[in-house]
Design a protein around this motif. Sequence first.
Motif, PDB file in Angstrom:
ATOM      1  N   THR A  40       0.805  -1.218   0.000  1.00 28.55           N
ATOM      2  CA  THR A  40       0.000   0.000   0.000  1.00 28.55           C
ATOM      3  C   THR A  40       0.835   1.264   0.000  1.00 28.55           C
ATOM      4  OG1 THR A  40      -1.741  -1.183   1.195  1.00 28.55           O
ATOM      5  CG2 THR A  40      -1.840   1.223   1.214  1.00 28.55           C
ATOM      6  N   ASN A  41       1.895   1.301   0.808  1.00 27.57           N
ATOM      7  CA  ASN A  41       2.646   2.545   0.949  1.00 27.57           C
ATOM      8  C   ASN A  41       4.011   2.268   1.560  1.00 27.57           C
ATOM      9  OD1 ASN A  41       3.537   5.205   1.939  1.00 27.57           O
ATOM     10  ND2 ASN A  41       1.462   5.867   1.430  1.00 27.57           N
ATOM     11  N   LYS A  46       5.951   4.467   2.917  1.00 29.32           N
ATOM     12  CA  LYS A  46       6.054   5.202   4.169  1.00 29.32           C
ATOM     13  C   LYS A  46       5.395   4.455   5.324  1.00 29.32           C
ATOM     14  CE  LYS A  46       8.390   8.886   3.104  1.00 29.32           C
ATOM     15  NZ  LYS A  46       9.712   9.125   3.740  1.00 29.32           N
ATOM     16  N   TRP A  47       4.276   3.782   5.038  1.00 22.05           N
ATOM     17  CA  TRP A  47       3.648   2.982   6.090  1.00 22.05           C
ATOM     18  C   TRP A  47       4.594   1.878   6.557  1.00 22.05           C
ATOM     19  CZ3 TRP A  47      -2.149   1.965   4.439  1.00 22.05           C
ATOM     20  CH2 TRP A  47      -2.806   3.203   4.332  1.00 22.05           C
ATOM     21  N   THR A  53       0.590   3.090  -6.196  1.00 18.00           N
ATOM     22  CA  THR A  53       1.350   3.118  -4.941  1.00 18.00           C
ATOM     23  C   THR A  53       2.854   3.156  -5.141  1.00 18.00           C
ATOM     24  OG1 THR A  53       1.412   0.685  -4.799  1.00 18.00           O
ATOM     25  CG2 THR A  53      -0.485   1.814  -3.807  1.00 18.00           C
ATOM     26  N   THR A  64       4.851   0.716  -5.666  1.00 21.16           N
ATOM     27  CA  THR A  64       5.458  -0.417  -4.966  1.00 21.16           C
ATOM     28  C   THR A  64       5.406  -1.645  -5.876  1.00 21.16           C
ATOM     29  OG1 THR A  64       3.324  -0.967  -3.947  1.00 21.16           O
ATOM     30  CG2 THR A  64       4.823   0.436  -2.674  1.00 21.16           C
TER      31      THR A  64
END
Length: 502
Positions: free
Chosen positions: A183-184, A186-187, A363, A365
């Motif tokens: 998803t991210n 940064k997460w 995303t 990714t």
Amino acid sequence: MAISKNISPTAPEILEPQVDISDSELLTDSVESSEENFKLKKELGLRDGVGIIVGIIIGSGIFVSPKGVIQFTGSVGMSLVVWAVCGLLSMVGALCYAELGTMIPRSGGDYAYIFEAFGPLPAFLFIWVSLVIIMPTSNAVMALTFANYIIKPIFEYCDALPEVPVRLIAAVVVCLLTWVNCTNVKWATCVQAVSTGAKILALSIIIAAGASHLAYGNTQNYEAPFRNTHTSITSISTAFYQGLFSFAGWNCLNFVVEELKDPFKNLPRAILISMPIITIIYVLTNMAYFAVLEPDEVLASNAVAMSLAERGPTIALYLMPTFVALSTLGSLNGCIFACSRLFFVGAREGHLPQALALISIKTFTPVPALIFLGFMTLCMLTTSDTLVLINYISFSESLFVLLSILALLWLRYKEPERKRPIKVWLWVIILFFLVCVFLVVFPFFERPVELSVAIGICLAGIPVYLVCVRQANKSKKFNALMCNVTSVCQLLCYGLPEEKED
């Protein structure tokens, strides 16, 4: 395993998005990507790099079973010496990889370096062993360790934890972390930062408890620290092998170099910051263990941190499993993040299905590579023999680290004028090369059957390479199948292959 050369990332069938991107957000992303080469974003700073290294290396081992070193050294003093020297050797290895990572600034770590120096077949063997053994098994073991410790307080009075709930929890956490990484970015780095903070807090509490115990005059375990030291070469060398295994993961940042901001500065800086921190924490934690527990108590315990917690207030018995679980969670998250990039790079080079080289335009990714790694990890959770493969992991990793250091020496000889932003002293590289030779050769005297099986699995990759990579372009049906698989993955993840720089 891979698509043929005539189904490359530049083929029209793959470069054209097969999805409707009329949605404004996706359209904005695609417009932004057209202004510069479409690829994974450089979102990792120095703090993220330090968090990844510290978070992956400090896993459950320092909490659960540090008895391996003292078992083979025989004394408290020699155990601490071994821990300190192992940290120094790991830093030397990490600096060697800093030279490789800045000289060959591509993600994939060992795969990229072996490919550059020795060609596609040895590089494929690395990715083959990583695919079959190293990555999914390591992640499965960490997930199971997390599950065991997160439910331990619930089954406090049970002699053995129930197997089904443990495996279900392990599967859930693998899926959850895979989703976070998809998803991210940064997460994922936030999860890494929180778990790293939790594990450092837990180790700080252990260190403080040991210091407090010593301050009250309980120094009996340090009055003759080198008493009963084992002097045989076999025992001491095995102790070093145990210690170095606890530092495994110092090369993890090299797997994501392409996502690191200013890698020529941040890669060596992250190593120089994180490795001394980890070494100091490991030495002080072991000093705390031996301040509170007798050496025989450490040898008799399979979870030394829990044995130490039993000497403290009751709440410590509930907090320690939580800290161990969070520590393992961080290591698992870091491994999922870094290891997925290996499969992404392997697919980009044509050694794995091209679908794994897709990047989500929403995303940014490598969603297919992450899902594939998660699937392989879940497959490992279905077998009860997962822990048996740990010996295969340590040997296989040592073998390919040896090959990467050999690649560094070979490139020093073959291309002496090549630009090297970081250049390690030659004698340091040779010293670490000899350590790697020792780690590969010595275990044969201890576990010849297991390591012969590991070598057999590695060599089994040769026919796989010849059939699925070298000969794949000769089969039109196989090419068509892989092209269809890639198209389906594009639809499912809104994915495109990475654009090559001009």
